[in-house]
Scaffold this motif. Structure first.
Motif, mmCIF file in Angstrom:
data_model
loop_
_atom_site.group_PDB
_atom_site.id
_atom_site.type_symbol
_atom_site.label_atom_id
_atom_site.label_comp_id
_atom_site.label_asym_id
_atom_site.label_seq_id
_atom_site.Cartn_x
_atom_site.Cartn_y
_atom_site.Cartn_z
ATOM 1 N N TYR A 187 -4.634 3.859 -2.514
ATOM 2 C CA TYR A 187 -5.028 2.573 -1.946
ATOM 3 C C TYR A 187 -4.453 1.439 -2.780
ATOM 4 O O TYR A 187 -4.351 1.526 -4.007
ATOM 5 N N VAL B 238 -4.897 -2.745 -3.337
ATOM 6 C CA VAL B 238 -5.890 -3.798 -3.125
ATOM 7 C C VAL B 238 -5.335 -5.140 -3.587
ATOM 8 O O VAL B 238 -4.771 -5.250 -4.685
ATOM 9 N N GLY C 251 -5.759 0.773 -6.232
ATOM 10 C CA GLY C 251 -7.153 0.735 -5.832
ATOM 11 C C GLY C 251 -8.109 1.356 -6.822
ATOM 12 O O GLY C 251 -9.297 0.995 -6.856
ATOM 13 N N ILE D 34 -7.707 -4.357 1.605
ATOM 14 C CA ILE D 34 -7.433 -2.969 1.204
ATOM 15 C C ILE D 34 -6.463 -2.317 2.189
ATOM 16 O O ILE D 34 -6.648 -2.384 3.404
#
Length: 241
Positions: A156, A158, A168, A193
């Motif tokens: 992920y 962010v 992330g 996200i």
């Protein structure tokens, strides 16, 4: 004696070529659809190579600096690639064909279509100061050998308040089984996200994932979570009769 020595030399050459041929490729290989497969057989005088992909016929491919390149199919499945050696010298024996299987992996499908568990959460919410984002993930092949050799790896990215993207895991956690992402930061701001998934080699891997990128796919949908500050402590006026 001279004849015997010549015969022994020929036998040694044949053994050498056979060893090179049989050890050049020794496993089943996973590749991404449309990937370029690079073959680099050892350069041997008087030996040239041709290639056959899934019974299509042997074709001579012009190498670049000794590397022969073949484009993998865009259709998932198992393909057999055979390398044939040809000798231009009748005194040199060509080694046996080398046969290898290449599994073209199906493309993965991944998206963050589901809304986060908390579109907003307060820094003072304690155990509830988080937001879970669960992805939709399909396409991973089932059964052997896939499940023996491969697993999904989620990641992920962010972005906070329009700034630079960070990994992330610096502001949350990833469930490696379900791929769900939990934002846990208590730094006030708005977080966007983005998620992705790719193939990864399992521990104790039997075959070889040679597409080192892992055939990643990134979700086209993002999710936004806002971390808000706790309200100021209320002022209480205390009086007595």
């Amino acid at each position: 004696m001279k004849t015997t020595i010549k015969t022994l030399k020929k036998m040694m050459l044949v053994a050498l070529f056979t060893l090179i041929s049989s050890s050049a490729f020794a496993a089943t290989y996973y590749v991404c659809a449309g990937a370029t497969l690079n073959f680099t057989p050892q350069t041997i005088a008087n030996i040239s190579y041709t290639w056959d992909v899934e019974g299509g016929g042997f074709n001579s491919i012009t190498p670049v600096a000794g590397v022969y390149s073949i484009t993998a199919s865009s259709t998932p499945g198992t393909y057999t690639v055979t390398m044939r050696s040809t000798s231009s010298n009748p005194a040199i024996c060509a080694p046996a064909d080398v046969v290898n299987d290449f599994i073209v992996l199906p493309p993965l499908a991944f998206n963050l279509a589901s809304a986060p568990s908390n579109a907003q959460y307060c820094t003072s919410a304690g155990a509830n100061a988080n937001s879970v984002i669960t992805p939709t993930f399909t396409g991973f092949p089932t059964g052997t050998p896939y499940t023996d050799d491969l697993e999904a790896e989620y990641s992920y990215s962010v972005v906070k308040d329009g700034g630079s993207a960070v990994n992330g895991t610096t502001v949350g956690t990833i469930n490696t089984t379900t791929g769900a992402y939990t934002l846990t930061t208590t730094a006030i701001g708005t977080y966007v996200i983005t998620g992705s998934v790719k193939y990864k080699q399992k521990a104790g891997f039997t075959n070889a994932l040679i597409s080192t990128s892992g055939c990643p796919v990134t979700g086209v949908t993002t999710q936004t979570v806002e971390v808000i500050a706790a309200p100021a402590q209320p002022t209480i006026v205390i009086t007595a009769n």
